[in-house]
Design a protein around this motif. Structure first.
Motif, PDB file in Angstrom:
ATOM      1  N   ARG A 145      12.477  -6.541  20.017  1.00 23.91           N
ATOM      2  CA  ARG A 145      11.541  -6.452  18.901  1.00 23.91           C
ATOM      3  C   ARG A 145      10.975  -5.038  18.819  1.00 23.91           C
ATOM      4  N   MET A 146      10.617  -4.641  17.613  1.00 20.38           N
ATOM      5  CA  MET A 146       9.977  -3.346  17.395  1.00 20.38           C
ATOM      6  C   MET A 146       8.755  -3.554  16.523  1.00 20.38           C
ATOM      7  N   GLY A 147       7.682  -2.858  16.852  1.00 19.88           N
ATOM      8  CA  GLY A 147       6.439  -3.021  16.113  1.00 19.88           C
ATOM      9  C   GLY A 147       6.542  -2.517  14.682  1.00 19.88           C
ATOM     10  N   PRO A 148       5.605  -2.940  13.832  1.00 14.79           N
ATOM     11  CA  PRO A 148       5.642  -2.535  12.424  1.00 14.79           C
ATOM     12  C   PRO A 148       5.210  -1.085  12.239  1.00 14.79           C
ATOM     13  N   TYR A 149       5.539  -0.535  11.084  1.00 13.17           N
ATOM     14  CA  TYR A 149       4.991   0.768  10.705  1.00 13.17           C
ATOM     15  C   TYR A 149       4.044   0.578   9.525  1.00 13.17           C
ATOM     16  N   ALA A 150       3.194   1.565   9.302  1.00 12.73           N
ATOM     17  CA  ALA A 150       2.108   1.434   8.330  1.00 12.73           C
ATOM     18  C   ALA A 150       2.415   2.205   7.054  1.00 12.73           C
ATOM     19  N   ILE A 151       1.792   1.764   5.974  1.00 13.80           N
ATOM     20  CA  ILE A 151       1.825   2.465   4.690  1.00 13.80           C
ATOM     21  C   ILE A 151       0.466   3.136   4.539  1.00 13.80           C
ATOM     22  N   LEU A 152       0.441   4.461   4.547  1.00 17.90           N
ATOM     23  CA  LEU A 152      -0.815   5.191   4.552  1.00 17.90           C
ATOM     24  C   LEU A 152      -0.906   6.160   3.380  1.00 17.90           C
ATOM     25  N   THR A 153      -2.118   6.359   2.888  1.00 15.12           N
ATOM     26  CA  THR A 153      -2.394   7.390   1.898  1.00 15.12           C
ATOM     27  C   THR A 153      -3.615   8.173   2.358  1.00 15.12           C
ATOM     28  N   ARG A 154      -3.810   9.319   1.777  1.00 15.93           N
ATOM     29  CA  ARG A 154      -5.083  10.020   1.920  1.00 15.93           C
ATOM     30  C   ARG A 154      -6.119   9.291   1.053  1.00 15.93           C
ATOM     31  N   ARG A 155      -7.310   9.122   1.574  1.00 18.47           N
ATOM     32  CA  ARG A 155      -8.335   8.406   0.809  1.00 18.47           C
ATOM     33  C   ARG A 155      -8.663   9.117  -0.500  1.00 18.47           C
ATOM     34  N   ASP A 156      -8.539  10.443  -0.500  1.00 22.41           N
ATOM     35  CA  ASP A 156      -8.860  11.168  -1.733  1.00 22.41           C
ATOM     36  C   ASP A 156      -7.727  11.142  -2.745  1.00 22.41           C
ATOM     37  N   ARG A 157      -6.598  10.466  -2.407  1.00 21.07           N
ATOM     38  CA  ARG A 157      -5.487  10.354  -3.346  1.00 21.07           C
ATOM     39  C   ARG A 157      -5.277   8.924  -3.834  1.00 21.07           C
ATOM     40  N   ASP A 158      -6.122   7.992  -3.366  1.00 23.82           N
ATOM     41  CA  ASP A 158      -5.914   6.585  -3.704  1.00 23.82           C
ATOM     42  C   ASP A 158      -5.920   6.335  -5.203  1.00 23.82           C
ATOM     43  N   GLY A 159      -6.696   7.126  -5.932  1.00 22.67           N
ATOM     44  CA  GLY A 159      -6.778   6.909  -7.371  1.00 22.67           C
ATOM     45  C   GLY A 159      -5.711   7.618  -8.169  1.00 22.67           C
ATOM     46  N   ASP A 160      -4.855   8.371  -7.512  1.00 20.48           N
ATOM     47  CA  ASP A 160      -3.797   9.092  -8.214  1.00 20.48           C
ATOM     48  C   ASP A 160      -2.840   8.087  -8.859  1.00 20.48           C
ATOM     49  N   PRO A 161      -2.563   8.223 -10.169  1.00 21.40           N
ATOM     50  CA  PRO A 161      -1.699   7.246 -10.841  1.00 21.40           C
ATOM     51  C   PRO A 161      -0.326   7.107 -10.210  1.00 21.40           C
ATOM     52  N   ALA A 162       0.269   8.226  -9.774  1.00 18.21           N
ATOM     53  CA  ALA A 162       1.603   8.151  -9.176  1.00 18.21           C
ATOM     54  C   ALA A 162       1.571   7.407  -7.841  1.00 18.21           C
ATOM     55  N   VAL A 163       0.534   7.635  -7.049  1.00 17.59           N
ATOM     56  CA  VAL A 163       0.389   6.918  -5.776  1.00 17.59           C
ATOM     57  C   VAL A 163       0.232   5.422  -6.040  1.00 17.59           C
ATOM     58  N   ARG A 164      -0.613   5.087  -7.012  1.00 16.25           N
ATOM     59  CA  ARG A 164      -0.838   3.675  -7.333  1.00 16.25           C
ATOM     60  C   ARG A 164       0.447   3.010  -7.803  1.00 16.25           C
ATOM     61  N   LEU A 165       1.233   3.709  -8.602  1.00 12.15           N
ATOM     62  CA  LEU A 165       2.498   3.163  -9.084  1.00 12.15           C
ATOM     63  C   LEU A 165       3.472   2.922  -7.938  1.00 12.15           C
ATOM     64  N   PHE A 166       3.549   3.873  -7.008  1.00 10.10           N
ATOM     65  CA  PHE A 166       4.465   3.694  -5.880  1.00 10.10           C
ATOM     66  C   PHE A 166       4.057   2.489  -5.050  1.00 10.10           C
ATOM     67  N   LEU A 167       2.752   2.351  -4.769  1.00 11.70           N
ATOM     68  CA  LEU A 167       2.281   1.227  -3.963  1.00 11.70           C
ATOM     69  C   LEU A 167       2.557  -0.101  -4.652  1.00 11.70           C
ATOM     70  N   GLU A 168       2.355  -0.165  -5.966  1.00  8.95           N
ATOM     71  CA  GLU A 168       2.637  -1.393  -6.700  1.00  8.95           C
ATOM     72  C   GLU A 168       4.125  -1.734  -6.653  1.00  8.95           C
ATOM     73  N   THR A 169       4.955  -0.725  -6.853  1.00 11.05           N
ATOM     74  CA  THR A 169       6.401  -0.953  -6.841  1.00 11.05           C
ATOM     75  C   THR A 169       6.882  -1.318  -5.443  1.00 11.05           C
ATOM     76  N   LEU A 170       6.335  -0.655  -4.436  1.00  8.03           N
ATOM     77  CA  LEU A 170       6.670  -0.984  -3.051  1.00  8.03           C
ATOM     78  C   LEU A 170       6.301  -2.430  -2.742  1.00  8.03           C
ATOM     79  N   GLY A 171       5.153  -2.883  -3.261  1.00  7.58           N
ATOM     80  CA  GLY A 171       4.762  -4.269  -3.051  1.00  7.58           C
ATOM     81  C   GLY A 171       5.763  -5.246  -3.631  1.00  7.58           C
ATOM     82  N   LEU A 172       6.311  -4.941  -4.807  1.00  7.34           N
ATOM     83  CA  LEU A 172       7.327  -5.800  -5.411  1.00  7.34           C
ATOM     84  C   LEU A 172       8.589  -5.850  -4.549  1.00  7.34           C
ATOM     85  N   VAL A 173       9.021  -4.693  -4.079  1.00  8.20           N
ATOM     86  CA  VAL A 173      10.232  -4.648  -3.248  1.00  8.20           C
ATOM     87  C   VAL A 173      10.018  -5.403  -1.942  1.00  8.20           C
ATOM     88  N   LEU A 174       8.850  -5.248  -1.332  1.00  8.67           N
ATOM     89  CA  LEU A 174       8.569  -5.962  -0.086  1.00  8.67           C
ATOM     90  C   LEU A 174       8.539  -7.474  -0.300  1.00  8.67           C
TER      91      LEU A 174
END
Length: 331
Positions: free
Chosen positions: A278-307
């Motif tokens: 077994r291998m432990g999980p890896y994390a999805i991280l952003t800079r807190r000051d970039r959380d509101g960036d539209p491109a970051v938000r889009l990637f996270l939403e799309t990543l959620g769909l793929v997951l």
């Protein structure tokens, strides 16, 4: 204590340029040349910068100047300022050339062939004017780039996410490992599970010594009462691993996502083995000051769909056209 706004009125960009040059060269003469200034002008710039912040920033040594603790803090933040200006110019260039924005992603190698590839492909089909850069590196390098602001988000391993106050964690990704071989391998024809002692008698392709996956592989052999095989090829390239598996009877321990990736699935298969490491999980991280960036938000939403589709085993590459699950467009 002086505010950042007050300091902005006193600190010149030429002083920050010199500061970064001093950090790189450690010599006032060489730093002045790199900054395009004379040595007397560089001396004045450094003196005025130290007066502005109220602290000495460098100590003199026989070989030049060395930053003290205050200087290291200034250098670290100056690098962040430079990274933000690079990002700003990149976004301006992107907008001027018809792109809707820029997204800089960092990922460990095992996240790239399946998760990042499918997420970026789906995102680009829906938002073709979004410019995407992907940096592939080890977790420690990714975290440093994220901290400096040269990445917007990263997929990597961190020992203690709570110790990173400038980062936001947006969930974790489980990473199952599988022993792999080429299709038609003699071990597959038996239809029974193999022991690690038996597998040690075959040639192997493995990640370099010291990598987390290599440590897990070594532990699997030890747990099976044996040692790593003598016939061993080391590489950090999953593409080369698969190429070597295809061309012979070698085995390898790979993340399941690599097995199911576009270049893995047609050629290699999982090998029944007992027990599976077994291998432990890896994390999805952003800079807190970039959380509101539209491109970051889009990637996270799309990543959620793929997951979600990955968890259901229902992912079909290329099947996601415009539909009800489409994230919003980049403004």
């Amino acid at each position: 204590m002086e505010t950042g706004e007050a300091l902005m009125r006193r600190v010149k960009s030429s002083q920050l340029v010199l500061l970064l040059a001093l950090a790189e060269h450690g010599s006032l003469r060489r730093a002045a040349e790199a900054a395009g200034a004379t040595q007397p002008a560089a001396t004045r710039l450094l003196h005025d910068l130290e007066a502005a912040v109220g602290h000495t920033l460098f100590e003199r040594h026989p070989r030049g100047l060395r930053a003290n603790a205050m200087g290291e803090v200034m250098i670290r933040h100056a690098r962040s300022v430079r990274a933000e200006l690079d990002r700003m110019m990149g976004e301006i260039a992107a907008l001027s050339s018809g792109y809707a924005g820029t997204l800089r992603i960092g990922a460990i190698p095992s996240a790239v062939p399946f998760l990042v590839a499918h997420t970026v492909a789906r995102l680009k089909r829906r938002h073709p004017r979004l410019r995407v850069f992907v940096e592939v590196a080890t977790s420690n390098l990714l975290m440093a780039s994220l901290a400096q602001g040269s990445l917007d988000l990263a997929l990597g391993r961190v020992l203690d996410a709570d110790s990173l106050p400038g980062f936001a964690v947006h969930g974790t990704v489980d990473e199952d490992l599988v022993a792999c071989c080429r299709r038609g391998h003699p071990l597959l024809a038996r239809g029974t599970r193999a022991s690690w002692a038996e597998l040690s008698r075959w040639p192997w392709v493995a990640l370099p010594e010291g990598s987390p996956m290599r440590q897990i592989l070594a532990g699997a052999f030890r747990g099976g009462g044996t040692q790593e095989p003598d016939d061993l090829t080391e590489t950090a390239s999953f593409l080369l691993v698969i190429s070597l598996l295809i061309q012979g009877d070698a085995l390898s321990l790979l993340p399941r996502d690599v097995l199911h990736s576009t270049f893995g699935q047609p050629f290699i298969e999982a090998l029944p083995v007992e027990p599976y490491p077994r291998m432990g999980p890896y994390a999805i991280l952003t800079r807190r000051d970039r959380d509101g960036d539209p491109a970051v938000r889009l990637f996270l939403e799309t990543l959620g769909l793929v997951l979600s589709e990955r968890a259901l085993g229902a992912f079909e590459p290329g099947a996601d056209g415009p539909g009800s699950d489409e994230p919003g467009a980049v403004p």
